[in-house]
Design an enzyme around this catalytic site. Structure first.
Site, PDB file in Angstrom:
ATOM      1  N   SER A  25     -19.483  79.188  62.499  1.00 27.82           N
ATOM      2  CA  SER A  25     -20.819  79.742  62.210  1.00 27.82           C
ATOM      3  C   SER A  25     -21.214  79.432  60.775  1.00 27.82           C
ATOM      4  O   SER A  25     -22.198  79.968  60.263  1.00 27.82           O
ATOM      5  CB  SER A  25     -20.821  81.258  62.423  1.00 27.82           C
ATOM      6  N   THR A 157     -65.857  95.286  71.007  1.00 28.48           N
ATOM      7  CA  THR A 157     -64.817  95.728  71.940  1.00 28.48           C
ATOM      8  C   THR A 157     -64.915  94.735  73.093  1.00 28.48           C
ATOM      9  O   THR A 157     -66.024  94.259  73.403  1.00 28.48           O
ATOM     10  CB  THR A 157     -65.039  97.171  72.457  1.00 28.48           C
ATOM     11  N   HIS A 158     -63.797  94.418  73.689  1.00 29.99           N
ATOM     12  CA  HIS A 158     -63.736  93.383  74.745  1.00 29.99           C
ATOM     13  C   HIS A 158     -64.271  92.039  74.239  1.00 29.99           C
ATOM     14  O   HIS A 158     -64.732  91.220  75.029  1.00 29.99           O
ATOM     15  CB  HIS A 158     -64.535  93.776  75.994  1.00 29.99           C
ATOM     16  N   SER A 279     -58.643  66.115  61.363  1.00 27.44           N
ATOM     17  CA  SER A 279     -58.173  65.503  62.603  1.00 27.44           C
ATOM     18  C   SER A 279     -57.960  64.019  62.352  1.00 27.44           C
ATOM     19  O   SER A 279     -58.706  63.395  61.596  1.00 27.44           O
ATOM     20  CB  SER A 279     -59.226  65.700  63.693  1.00 27.44           C
ATOM     21  N   LYS A 285     -63.824  67.134  61.926  1.00 25.90           N
ATOM     22  CA  LYS A 285     -63.035  68.354  62.152  1.00 25.90           C
ATOM     23  C   LYS A 285     -62.460  68.967  60.887  1.00 25.90           C
ATOM     24  O   LYS A 285     -62.069  68.276  59.958  1.00 25.90           O
ATOM     25  CB  LYS A 285     -61.855  68.060  63.107  1.00 25.90           C
ATOM     26  N   ASN A 287     -59.745  72.101  60.674  1.00 23.33           N
ATOM     27  CA  ASN A 287     -59.020  73.016  61.566  1.00 23.33           C
ATOM     28  C   ASN A 287     -58.263  74.108  60.794  1.00 23.33           C
ATOM     29  O   ASN A 287     -57.661  73.826  59.762  1.00 23.33           O
ATOM     30  CB  ASN A 287     -58.018  72.220  62.406  1.00 23.33           C
ATOM     31  N   GLU A 292     -53.380  79.410  62.555  1.00 22.12           N
ATOM     32  CA  GLU A 292     -52.873  79.120  63.910  1.00 22.12           C
ATOM     33  C   GLU A 292     -51.347  79.130  63.909  1.00 22.12           C
ATOM     34  O   GLU A 292     -50.702  79.642  64.835  1.00 22.12           O
ATOM     35  CB  GLU A 292     -53.361  77.745  64.378  1.00 22.12           C
ATOM     36  N   GLN A 324     -21.429  87.114  66.745  1.00 24.49           N
ATOM     37  CA  GLN A 324     -21.689  86.053  65.760  1.00 24.49           C
ATOM     38  C   GLN A 324     -23.070  85.424  66.004  1.00 24.49           C
ATOM     39  O   GLN A 324     -23.680  84.880  65.092  1.00 24.49           O
ATOM     40  CB  GLN A 324     -20.591  84.991  65.868  1.00 24.49           C
ATOM     41  N   LYS A 327     -26.635  85.771  63.893  1.00 22.13           N
ATOM     42  CA  LYS A 327     -27.065  85.148  62.639  1.00 22.13           C
ATOM     43  C   LYS A 327     -28.364  84.353  62.792  1.00 22.13           C
ATOM     44  O   LYS A 327     -29.262  84.476  61.971  1.00 22.13           O
ATOM     45  CB  LYS A 327     -25.989  84.203  62.080  1.00 22.13           C
TER      46      LYS A 327
HETATM   47  N1  ARG Z   1     -18.060  84.541  62.091  1.00 30.58           N
HETATM   48  C1  ARG Z   1     -17.765  85.775  62.741  1.00 30.58           C
HETATM   49  C2  ARG Z   1     -19.098  86.548  62.970  1.00 30.58           C
HETATM   50  O1  ARG Z   1     -20.028  86.270  62.336  1.00 30.58           O
HETATM   51  C3  ARG Z   1     -16.849  86.550  61.907  1.00 30.58           C
HETATM   52  C4  ARG Z   1     -16.128  87.640  62.582  1.00 30.58           C
HETATM   53  C5  ARG Z   1     -14.996  87.156  63.334  1.00 30.58           C
HETATM   54  N2  ARG Z   1     -14.126  88.190  63.686  1.00 30.58           N
HETATM   55  C6  ARG Z   1     -13.210  88.015  64.567  1.00 30.58           C
HETATM   56  N3  ARG Z   1     -12.473  89.014  64.866  1.00 30.58           N
HETATM   57  N4  ARG Z   1     -13.092  86.865  65.200  1.00 30.58           N
HETATM   58  O2  ARG Z   1     -19.177  87.406  63.807  1.00 30.58           O
END
Ligand code: ARG
Length: 463
Positions: A25, A157-158, A279, A285, A287, A292, A324, A327
């Site tokens: 990760s 409204t609407h 455009s 144009k 825009n 948006e 994990q 993230k």
């Molecule tokens: N990279 C892991 C996470 O973000 C760390 C925690 C891992 N813990 C474990 N017991 N494998 O969740």
């Protein structure tokens, strides 16, 4: 080259390369390096204060961690996919630098509480930043509400023209919405700002650690009392992303209005060239891409919320590796919300509103029909009867290609004898607005009151 995992003791084979590539990760959680190091330093200082490590040991580990922070910041320590995550990368580096002593850092803690503490620290900063950006946008809205005070527009409204309102009133509505978002952020912070450190893997630790001391060092308001809860839940994150979703919903509605208002059909708003695009094929144009995109990016934040709710649903306590996966939605939701708030303030500063267009549209319509009905009620008719008569007047106008402003007393008398010359005070849009009496209405008096309120409220606020 893959590093030998710090947990490899009971394994006969190293983690396969493809399993590492799948499970690392670090590409995402490397963003948490500062929080991770701050958490480790607080932990190691507490270990020394609790005499689990000596002061000299803690000092050396602390110095090592500081050096690692510098190495990361100067690009000398590469956080690559050879590491499983940021926590192991830093610890591994510490062991390279401090040898066996580095191995003492992890006494009485687990990566599970590291993840939770890093996230809480990161989100605390994010809440501060997003709150600041909300205040900034509120200030721009207030500035525009003051600048355009007295300008009327059709209220809808609407998406059908309803009644005349002050443009300032419409803009102020968004200040109130954003204020509730600001409140919600503060409320999230109350529950989020507790330290999970010391939960260890899930059951706590046999070392005499001082969880409160670590919490104080990291400026938490206390600890997450239950060690299983501390490493199991992500409700603090889900709650915050829910608030981000509401912020985006508010931005998206306003963005939609600016898209509509800057069309030729409306012509109410002009976004400056610097915040619009052309455009590649149609030379005429211009825009409104920025707004948006804000409307479009709302999907990312809602998606993040669904993503997290789905990851967490049905996970048995305590930590599971599924977690994990929090993230990506976490970083995505926070950075998108931050970006959109930031850009919105800039777009709005560079947007002007077209008084003439808005007020012309008011005259050429039936927006004061409710005022005519209210007039008849004041002359003694029941509201339903007054409503029906006014409806007939509108139909008459449509059939004769007229608007309410073209009516004279003779015509009005054919519908009701109750009409007197003072009716024209009610048909004119400016008068309609001035006639409003209720608190929070679009009358200049009430709108001014809101402007005064927000001028005071936003003055002392940190932004
Ligand atoms: N990279 C892991 C996470 O973000 C760390 C925690 C891992 N813990 C474990 N017991 N494998 O969740």
């Amino acid at each position: 080259m893959a590093h030998q995992a710090l947990w490899s003791g009971r394994f006969k084979e190293p983690l396969s390369k493809i399993a590492l590539a799948f499970s690392t990760s670090i590409d995402l959680d490397k963003q948490l390096y500062q929080e991770d190091i701050a958490g480790s330093i607080a932990h190691v200082e507490m270990l020394a204060a609790s005499r689990i490590l000596t002061a000299a040991e803690a000092r050396k580990i602390r110095a090592g961690l500081k050096q690692i922070q510098k190495e990361i910041e100067t690009g000398r320590f590469h956080l690559t996919g050879d590491f499983e995550d940021i926590h192991l990368a830093i610890e591994q580096r510490l062991m390279q630098k401090a040898g066996a002593l580095g191995g003492k850092l992890h006494t009485g803690r687990s990566r599970n509480d590291q993840v939770a503490v890093d996230e809480r620290l990161y989100l605390r900063g994010a809440i501060r930043e997003i709150s600041r950006l909300i205040v900034q946008l509120q200030r721009v809205l207030l500035y525009k509400a003051e600048k355009y005070f007295g300008v009327l527009m059709p209220g809808y409204t609407h998406l059908q023209r309803a009644q005349p309102v002050m443009l300032s009133h419409h803009l102020l509505a968004y200040i109130w919405m954003l204020e509730r978002d600001h409140d919600r952020l503060r409320d999230c912070l109350k529950r989020l700002n507790k330290s999970p450190l010391g939960a260890a893997a899930l059951a706590g630790t046999s070392f005499p650690i001082d969880r409160l001391k670590v919490a104080k060092k990291l400026h938490f308001d206390g600890i997450v009392e239950n060690s299983i809860d501390a490493v199991s839940d992500r409700d603090y994150l889900i709650e915050l992303i829910t608030t981000c979703s509401l912020i985006m919903m508010h931005l998206s509605r306003f963005a939609e209005e600016l898209v509509l208002w800057s069309s030729t059909e409306f012509g109410f708003a002009h976004i400056s060239d610097a915040y619009t695009t052309g455009s590649s094929i149609m030379p005429q144009k211009k825009n409104p891409d920025m707004v948006e995109l804000i409307r479009g990016k709302t999907g990312r934040v809602y998606g993040a919320l669904m993503n997290l709710l789905t990851v967490m649903k049905a996970l048995p306590l305590a930590y599971n590796r599924d977690m994990q996966e929090d993230k990506l939605p976490m970083f995505e939701a926070i950075s998108t919300t931050r970006q959109c708030l930031f850009i919105f303030s800039h777009v709005l500063v560079h947007t002007t509103f077209d008084r003439r267009r808005m007020e012309d549209e008011l005259r050429n319509d039936f927006l004061t029909a409710t005022d005519i009905a209210d007039y008849l009620v004041r002359k003694g008719l029941p509201f339903r009867e007054a409503h029906a008569i006014t409806g007939k007047i509108v139909t008459y106008c449509i059939e004769h290609r007229m608007f309410l402003g073209n009516l004279d007393l003779d015509i009005l008398h054919t519908f009701s004898k109750a009409f007197g010359p003072d009716i024209f005070d009610y048909i004119i849009p400016h008068k309609s607005v001035e006639q409003k009496k209720s608190a929070g209405s679009t009358s200049p008096h009430e709108v001014k009151r809101q402007i005064v309120h927000w001028t005071r409220a936003l003055k002392g606020r940190r932004a």
